[in-house]
Design a protein around this motif. Structure first.
Motif, PDB file in Angstrom:
ATOM      1  N   PRO A 136      -4.347  22.969   7.336  1.00  0.00           N
ATOM      2  CA  PRO A 136      -4.775  24.055   6.354  1.00  0.00           C
ATOM      3  C   PRO A 136      -4.790  23.422   4.544  1.00  0.00           C
ATOM      4  CG  PRO A 136      -2.796  24.527   7.939  1.00  0.00           C
ATOM      5  CD  PRO A 136      -2.860  22.953   7.634  1.00  0.00           C
ATOM      6  N   ALA A 137      -5.348  23.736   3.935  1.00  0.00           N
ATOM      7  CA  ALA A 137      -5.675  24.126   2.590  1.00  0.00           C
ATOM      8  C   ALA A 137      -4.622  23.637   1.789  1.00  0.00           C
ATOM      9  CB  ALA A 137      -6.288  24.496   1.921  1.00  0.00           C
ATOM     10  N   TRP A 138      -3.618  24.254   2.323  1.00  0.00           N
ATOM     11  CA  TRP A 138      -2.303  23.766   1.134  1.00  0.00           C
ATOM     12  C   TRP A 138      -1.422  23.304   1.034  1.00  0.00           C
ATOM     13  CZ3 TRP A 138       2.609  23.468   3.910  1.00  0.00           C
ATOM     14  CH2 TRP A 138       2.688  24.237   5.357  1.00  0.00           C
ATOM     15  N   ALA A 139      -1.380  22.901   2.658  1.00  0.00           N
ATOM     16  CA  ALA A 139      -1.085  20.995   2.846  1.00  0.00           C
ATOM     17  C   ALA A 139      -1.903  20.163   2.696  1.00  0.00           C
ATOM     18  CB  ALA A 139      -1.124  21.041   4.861  1.00  0.00           C
ATOM     19  N   GLN A 140      -3.391  20.157   2.441  1.00  0.00           N
ATOM     20  CA  GLN A 140      -4.000  18.879   1.871  1.00  0.00           C
ATOM     21  C   GLN A 140      -3.783  18.909   0.464  1.00  0.00           C
ATOM     22  OE1 GLN A 140      -7.965  18.986   2.839  1.00  0.00           O
ATOM     23  NE2 GLN A 140      -7.779  20.371   4.155  1.00  0.00           N
ATOM     24  N   PHE A 141      -3.833  19.695  -0.458  1.00  0.00           N
ATOM     25  CA  PHE A 141      -3.204  20.004  -1.615  1.00  0.00           C
ATOM     26  C   PHE A 141      -1.778  19.646  -1.764  1.00  0.00           C
ATOM     27  CE2 PHE A 141      -1.168  21.789  -4.974  1.00  0.00           C
ATOM     28  CZ  PHE A 141      -1.628  21.605  -5.941  1.00  0.00           C
ATOM     29  N   LEU A 142      -0.447  19.346  -0.944  1.00  0.00           N
ATOM     30  CA  LEU A 142       0.741  19.386  -0.705  1.00  0.00           C
ATOM     31  C   LEU A 142       0.985  17.736  -0.981  1.00  0.00           C
ATOM     32  CD1 LEU A 142       2.786  21.577   0.393  1.00  0.00           C
ATOM     33  CD2 LEU A 142       2.417  20.941  -2.230  1.00  0.00           C
ATOM     34  N   LEU A 143      -0.398  16.972   0.351  1.00  0.00           N
ATOM     35  CA  LEU A 143      -0.547  15.877   0.842  1.00  0.00           C
ATOM     36  C   LEU A 143      -1.002  15.279  -0.788  1.00  0.00           C
ATOM     37  CD1 LEU A 143      -0.657  16.090   4.209  1.00  0.00           C
ATOM     38  CD2 LEU A 143       1.188  15.042   2.880  1.00  0.00           C
ATOM     39  N   ALA A 144      -2.107  15.886  -0.435  1.00  0.00           N
ATOM     40  CA  ALA A 144      -2.601  14.662  -1.774  1.00  0.00           C
ATOM     41  C   ALA A 144      -2.600  14.875  -3.579  1.00  0.00           C
ATOM     42  CB  ALA A 144      -4.085  15.486  -1.828  1.00  0.00           C
ATOM     43  N   THR A 145      -1.853  15.758  -4.079  1.00  0.00           N
ATOM     44  CA  THR A 145      -1.713  15.704  -4.972  1.00  0.00           C
ATOM     45  C   THR A 145      -0.554  15.007  -6.080  1.00  0.00           C
ATOM     46  OG1 THR A 145      -2.118  18.231  -5.049  1.00  0.00           O
ATOM     47  CG2 THR A 145      -0.404  17.127  -7.349  1.00  0.00           C
ATOM     48  N   PRO A 146       0.805  14.711  -5.230  1.00  0.00           N
ATOM     49  CA  PRO A 146       0.897  13.380  -5.447  1.00  0.00           C
ATOM     50  C   PRO A 146       1.028  12.031  -5.094  1.00  0.00           C
ATOM     51  CG  PRO A 146       2.716  14.743  -3.430  1.00  0.00           C
ATOM     52  CD  PRO A 146       1.101  15.276  -3.484  1.00  0.00           C
ATOM     53  N   VAL A 147      -0.021  12.124  -5.014  1.00  0.00           N
ATOM     54  CA  VAL A 147      -0.590  11.079  -4.617  1.00  0.00           C
ATOM     55  C   VAL A 147      -1.892  10.504  -6.361  1.00  0.00           C
ATOM     56  CG1 VAL A 147      -2.468   9.196  -3.320  1.00  0.00           C
ATOM     57  CG2 VAL A 147      -0.945  10.778  -1.919  1.00  0.00           C
ATOM     58  N   GLN A 148      -2.478  11.886  -6.141  1.00  0.00           N
ATOM     59  CA  GLN A 148      -3.557  11.542  -7.156  1.00  0.00           C
ATOM     60  C   GLN A 148      -2.631  11.702  -8.963  1.00  0.00           C
ATOM     61  OE1 GLN A 148      -7.150  12.182  -7.273  1.00  0.00           O
ATOM     62  NE2 GLN A 148      -7.310  11.389  -9.579  1.00  0.00           N
ATOM     63  N   PHE A 149      -1.172  12.223  -8.660  1.00  0.00           N
ATOM     64  CA  PHE A 149      -0.809  12.371 -10.539  1.00  0.00           C
ATOM     65  C   PHE A 149       0.380  11.421 -10.323  1.00  0.00           C
ATOM     66  CE2 PHE A 149      -3.059  15.980 -10.446  1.00  0.00           C
ATOM     67  CZ  PHE A 149      -3.994  15.815 -11.065  1.00  0.00           C
ATOM     68  N   ILE A 150       0.469  10.716  -9.212  1.00  0.00           N
ATOM     69  CA  ILE A 150       2.500  10.106  -9.522  1.00  0.00           C
ATOM     70  C   ILE A 150       1.973   8.555  -9.404  1.00  0.00           C
ATOM     71  CG2 ILE A 150       3.939   9.721  -8.831  1.00  0.00           C
ATOM     72  CD1 ILE A 150       4.794  13.093  -7.608  1.00  0.00           C
ATOM     73  N   LEU A 151       0.689   8.373  -7.729  1.00  0.00           N
ATOM     74  CA  LEU A 151       0.967   7.105  -7.551  1.00  0.00           C
ATOM     75  C   LEU A 151      -0.358   6.826  -8.774  1.00  0.00           C
ATOM     76  CD1 LEU A 151       1.261   7.098  -3.994  1.00  0.00           C
ATOM     77  CD2 LEU A 151       2.527   6.688  -5.175  1.00  0.00           C
ATOM     78  N   GLY A 152      -1.333   8.083  -9.072  1.00  0.00           N
ATOM     79  CA  GLY A 152      -2.461   7.755  -9.669  1.00  0.00           C
ATOM     80  C   GLY A 152      -2.377   7.420 -11.549  1.00  0.00           C
ATOM     81  N   ALA A 153      -0.833   7.655 -11.657  1.00  0.00           N
ATOM     82  CA  ALA A 153      -0.897   7.892 -12.972  1.00  0.00           C
ATOM     83  C   ALA A 153      -1.394   6.770 -13.823  1.00  0.00           C
ATOM     84  CB  ALA A 153       0.430   7.889 -13.050  1.00  0.00           C
ATOM     85  N   ARG A 154      -1.253   5.626 -13.344  1.00  0.00           N
ATOM     86  CA  ARG A 154      -1.696   3.905 -14.356  1.00  0.00           C
ATOM     87  C   ARG A 154      -3.174   4.399 -14.643  1.00  0.00           C
ATOM     88  NH1 ARG A 154      -2.108  -0.804 -10.223  1.00  0.00           N
ATOM     89  NH2 ARG A 154      -3.472  -1.437 -11.499  1.00  0.00           N
ATOM     90  N   PHE A 155      -3.662   5.168 -13.164  1.00  0.00           N
ATOM     91  CA  PHE A 155      -5.437   5.158 -13.958  1.00  0.00           C
ATOM     92  C   PHE A 155      -5.743   5.564 -14.666  1.00  0.00           C
ATOM     93  CE2 PHE A 155      -4.874   4.284  -9.035  1.00  0.00           C
ATOM     94  CZ  PHE A 155      -5.473   2.779  -9.237  1.00  0.00           C
ATOM     95  N   TYR A 156      -4.746   6.998 -14.945  1.00  0.00           N
ATOM     96  CA  TYR A 156      -5.383   8.513 -15.579  1.00  0.00           C
ATOM     97  C   TYR A 156      -4.610   7.425 -17.217  1.00  0.00           C
ATOM     98  CZ  TYR A 156      -5.911  12.299 -12.711  1.00  0.00           C
ATOM     99  OH  TYR A 156      -6.237  12.660 -11.829  1.00  0.00           O
ATOM    100  N   ARG A 157      -3.263   6.700 -17.353  1.00  0.00           N
ATOM    101  CA  ARG A 157      -2.789   5.730 -18.157  1.00  0.00           C
ATOM    102  C   ARG A 157      -3.764   5.540 -19.079  1.00  0.00           C
ATOM    103  NH1 ARG A 157       2.189   5.459 -15.502  1.00  0.00           N
ATOM    104  NH2 ARG A 157       1.617   3.981 -14.698  1.00  0.00           N
ATOM    105  N   GLY A 158      -4.536   3.843 -17.852  1.00  0.00           N
ATOM    106  CA  GLY A 158      -5.814   3.717 -18.656  1.00  0.00           C
ATOM    107  C   GLY A 158      -7.022   3.722 -19.193  1.00  0.00           C
ATOM    108  N   ALA A 159      -7.355   4.953 -18.313  1.00  0.00           N
ATOM    109  CA  ALA A 159      -8.426   5.982 -18.764  1.00  0.00           C
ATOM    110  C   ALA A 159      -8.042   6.154 -19.994  1.00  0.00           C
ATOM    111  CB  ALA A 159      -8.601   6.579 -17.587  1.00  0.00           C
ATOM    112  N   TRP A 160      -7.097   6.833 -20.008  1.00  0.00           N
ATOM    113  CA  TRP A 160      -7.148   7.824 -21.410  1.00  0.00           C
ATOM    114  C   TRP A 160      -6.795   6.390 -22.863  1.00  0.00           C
ATOM    115  CZ3 TRP A 160      -7.374  11.407 -24.777  1.00  0.00           C
ATOM    116  CH2 TRP A 160      -6.364  11.067 -25.794  1.00  0.00           C
ATOM    117  N   HIS A 161      -6.245   5.249 -22.829  1.00  0.00           N
ATOM    118  CA  HIS A 161      -6.431   3.734 -23.383  1.00  0.00           C
ATOM    119  C   HIS A 161      -7.841   4.096 -23.892  1.00  0.00           C
ATOM    120  CE1 HIS A 161      -2.460   3.809 -23.892  1.00  0.00           C
ATOM    121  NE2 HIS A 161      -2.185   3.855 -22.608  1.00  0.00           N
TER     122      HIS A 161
END
Length: 768
Positions: A136-161
């Motif tokens: 279901p869409a809600w399950a996909q959202f719950l699985l993908a969001t931590p990867v996107q914004f927690i595990l992928g936080a390093r990419f956002y920091r680097g991109a911002w700089h």
């Protein structure tokens, strides 16, 4: 010792003294990051130059020593650019475990696999149209969001700089691409949720791209983890050299103030201290053997596999392994002045340097990310223009962003240089700078200094010619007795020859040295003289039957001494000096030199020997070495100061010349050559004028040095090919819609891993 920057050397310049600092840089991901850090460091007041190495995650900074708070300013500049200043040896101190740093990758896989599995089942035709089993869409959202914004936080920091610095890097591309996929999925989900059919029938939910964003981030993290693991392997040579330093020394005090054996840290040793080294232990510092005899394994320093015999008076190198006997050593060098420390510094310098070919890569990297952003925008507009819906057009643009990440581009050159310099160091070949390593493969002419390079460099007794009716054994004993108390090189050659023949001699009586001429004394009641031809002529001694042979030996460059006996004279003459023997001294070729030169000739190289000897002597030695004087392979009568001019003459006509020498007077010639190769002897590591140093002083290593250069440059070219081909082939395929974001992420990660793996293949090089 957790310093962030370590002063390595003060570069001696006539106009201004400069200090070289090493600084660790954390958080770099691609070639664009390298350029941004270099730009930030060069803006710091007092910084003359900054070279950043992505593979070693370090910066080599040249700055004024009087720069106020220089180290703090450098750290602040790095942090302001969006990266983490660290200890210069941080990569060396990272955990050696094969699985270190794998946790984020594992978490990403745990969250991503449930999203990816239905797609894989669809591809394998195990589902019906690939829709059965979609979460279901809600399950996909719950699985993908931590990867996107927690595990992928390093990419956002680097991109911002990167955005703040008005530049681009890999982090920016990954962040834009995955955020677009994640944001599109959320938009499709929220719009579809307003439909009553979506509530009752999950099968009618639109296709979402949560799996693409999550899997791409996981694959990029996997690629970065594999890169880090490979980096630890490329720096294995430095780690191995550091491991040669023992932690403790068995201290015995000094010769003036002896002390009972006490274990102290090696860092507390002073010059003049005595230390005991037990069988199987490493020598804690450079020194001289005082007591005991042993065999020492110096293979990690010189590449020589066989142990070397050591007797009292012999020099020992810190880090070498003692053999079968307990020995006592007097320390002659400690800390950064030891041979091992200087070797480590040379290898680190080579690995930190930037090869000339890297400049082209830097120029490409400077415009690469902006060009990719333009291409992605063009892809989006192009697909919309031909009638594609926003969803498809955005996914194709995302794929372009993901596959174009320039990770491999930044790793292509430094990883090959690190691997090449490291494997060469293990074979006793120290490469001082990257330019020498890159240029050596183009060498077509090799010039050799003769004395000490192709020859032993120490006089040896090459001939003992005796007058008719004389006993050669008795004369040799007399000569050895006269020379037994002298430190002159010719005297040592006589003693060595007598020792090799198994002779014993009586101590001389009434010994007297005659400055500039020779010495005289009594041996078993007979008065003997040994010295130069000029002295014998002054004494009225004639060579007689030995005259023709003396003329011949002199024409061949031999140094002559005469052994004469005082005999009773006739009449009023109390004694007459009569010549009994002629001693000829000369240099000898190093073992294996002729074979080494022949192998170089078989590689198509032009060989030249440069000698200060007269033409006859130089040509005679050249023929013994297998060189061909008639082919112009001998340059004779060359004064030390003229060697550089001869090397410059050899370079005329676009020839690439390597100069091989061993002495300080060879330094101008080494600097004048395209590639300077210095012969080391285990106690004097390298002349600053040479780009490459051969620790064993073995001419056979010249071929090995040229071979490792050829192989390293080949790896650089292969790496650059693969780095470019992924982008050249991948970007058009992504823009045309052939690739999906998931496949693009896998290809991008594979490009970096393939470049690192290809460079690591250099570690298989064995040399000769």
């Amino acid at each position: 010792m957790d310093t962030l920057a370590t002063p390595l050397a003060a570069a001696a310049r006539p106009d201004r003294a400069l200090t070289t600092l090493d600084l660790g840089i954390g958080g770099m991901t691609c070639a664009a990051c390298v350029l941004r850090v270099e730009k930030a460091l060069k803006k710091v007041p007092g910084v003359q130059d900054a070279v950043v190495n992505l593979a070693t995650e370090t910066a080599r900074i040249t700055c004024s020593p009087d720069t106020p708070d220089g180290t703090a300013q450098l750290r602040r500049a790095v942090r302001s650019a969006g990266y983490e200043p660290r200890a210069a040896d941080a990569l060396m101190r990272e955990e050696d475990s094969s699985w270190a740093g794998f946790a984020p990758v594992a978490l990403g896989a745990v969250f991503s696999l449930p999203l990816l599995l239905p797609m894989l089942l669809g591809w394998l035709s195990l589902g019906q149209g690939g829709e059965i089993g979609m979460l279901p869409a809600w399950a996909q959202f719950l699985l993908a969001t931590p990867v996107q914004f927690i595990l992928g936080a390093r990419f956002y920091r680097g991109a911002w700089h990167a955005v703040k610095s008005r530049t681009g890097n890999m982090d920016l591309l990954v962040a834009l691409g995955t955020s677009s996929g994640w944001g599109l999925s959320v938009w499709l989900w929220l719009n579809a949720s307003s439909s009553p059919h979506a509530v009752a029938h999950t099968s009618m939910q639109p296709h979402l791209y949560f799996e693409a964003s999550a899997v791409v981030i996981t694959l990029v993290l996997l690629g970065k983890w594999l890169e880090a693991r490979a980096k630890r392997q490329t720096t294995a040579a430095i780690r191995a050299l550091h491991a040669l330093r023992p932690e403790l020394a068995h201290w015995l005090g000094s010769e003036q103030a002896p002390h009972e054996e006490t274990d102290i840290p090696v860092g507390e040793l002073l010059i003049g201290d005595r230390v005991a080294v037990r069988p199987g232990e490493r020598v804690p510092a450079d020194g001289v053997l005082l007591d005991g005899e042993t065999q020492v394994d110096e293979s990690m320093l010189t590449g020589e596999p066989l142990p070397v015999s050591k007797c009292p008076g012999a020099t020992l190198t810190g880090g070498s392994v003692n053999g079968e006997g307990r020995i006592v050593v007097r320390v002659t060098a400690t800390g950064s002045e030891t041979v091992l420390a200087r070797i480590i510094r040379l290898v680190e310098d080579a690995q930190a340097a930037k090869a000339p070919i890297q400049r082209l890569v830097d120029q490409v990297s400077a415009v690469f990310v902006p060009v990719v952003l333009v291409l992605a925008l063009m892809t989006l507009v192009g697909w919309l223009w031909v009638g594609a819906d926003v969803e498809a057009a955005l996914m194709h643009a995302v794929t372009v962003l993901v596959i174009a990440c320039p990770c491999a581009l930044g790793l292509a050159t430094p990883t090959a240089l690190i691997a090449g310099a490291g494997v060469a160091a293990r074979r006793g070949i120290l490469i001082k700078d990257a330019q020498a390593l890159e240029l050596a493969h183009r060498v077509d002419t090799v010039a050799f200094d003769k004395t000490g390079t192709l020859t032993v460099g120490q006089p040896r007794l090459t001939a003992l010619l005796v007058s008719p009716g004389q006993d050669e054994r008795v004369l040799m004993q007399a000569a050895a007795a006269l020379q037994s108390g002298s430190e002159h090189p010719l005297a040592k050659a006589v003693l060595q020859a007598a020792h090799d023949r198994g002779l014993a001699w009586s101590p001389p009586q009434a010994m007297q040295a005659v400055p500039g001429r020779g010495s005289q004394g009594e041996v078993e009641g007979v008065t003997w003289r040994i010295g130069s031809l000029r002295w014998m002529a002054e004494l009225g001694a004639e060579l007689g039957d030995l005259e023709p042979q003396a003329t011949r030996l002199q024409s061949e460059g031999a140094t002559l001494s005469v052994l004469a006996e005082s005999v009773p004279g006739a009449g009023d003459v109390t004694s007459v000096v009569q010549v009994r023997a002629l001693l000829a001294f000369g240099d000898e070729p190093k073992p294996g030199v002729a074979a080494a030169l022949q192998r170089l000739r078989q590689r198509g190289l032009r060989l030249v020997m440069i000698s200060g000897d007269n033409l006859g002597a130089a040509e005679a030695m050249a023929r013994r070495l297998g060189l061909r004087p008639e082919a112009g392979e001998v340059l004779a009568n060359v004064l030390p100061g003229d060697k550089a001019a001869q090397v410059r003459a050899l370079r005329e006509g676009q020839h690439v010349v390597a100069m091989v020498g061993d002495g300080v007077n060879d330094a101008p010639a080494l600097a004048a050559a395209d590639v300077g190769i210095a012969m080391g002897n285990g106690t004097d590591v390298a002349m600053h004028a040479a780009g490459i140093t051969l620790m064993r002083g073995d001419p056979a290593l010249v071929e090995a040095a040229l071979d490792i250069s050829r192989r390293t440059v080949r790896k650089i070219r292969q790496n650059l090919f693969w780095a470019f081909i992924y982008n050249v082939a991948g970007i058009p395929l992504a823009a045309l819609g052939v690739l999906s974001p998931v496949v693009a992420g896998a290809a991008m990660a594979l490009s970096s891993v393939s470049v690192m793996g290809n460079a690591l293949l250099l570690r298989r090089w064995k040399g000769r």
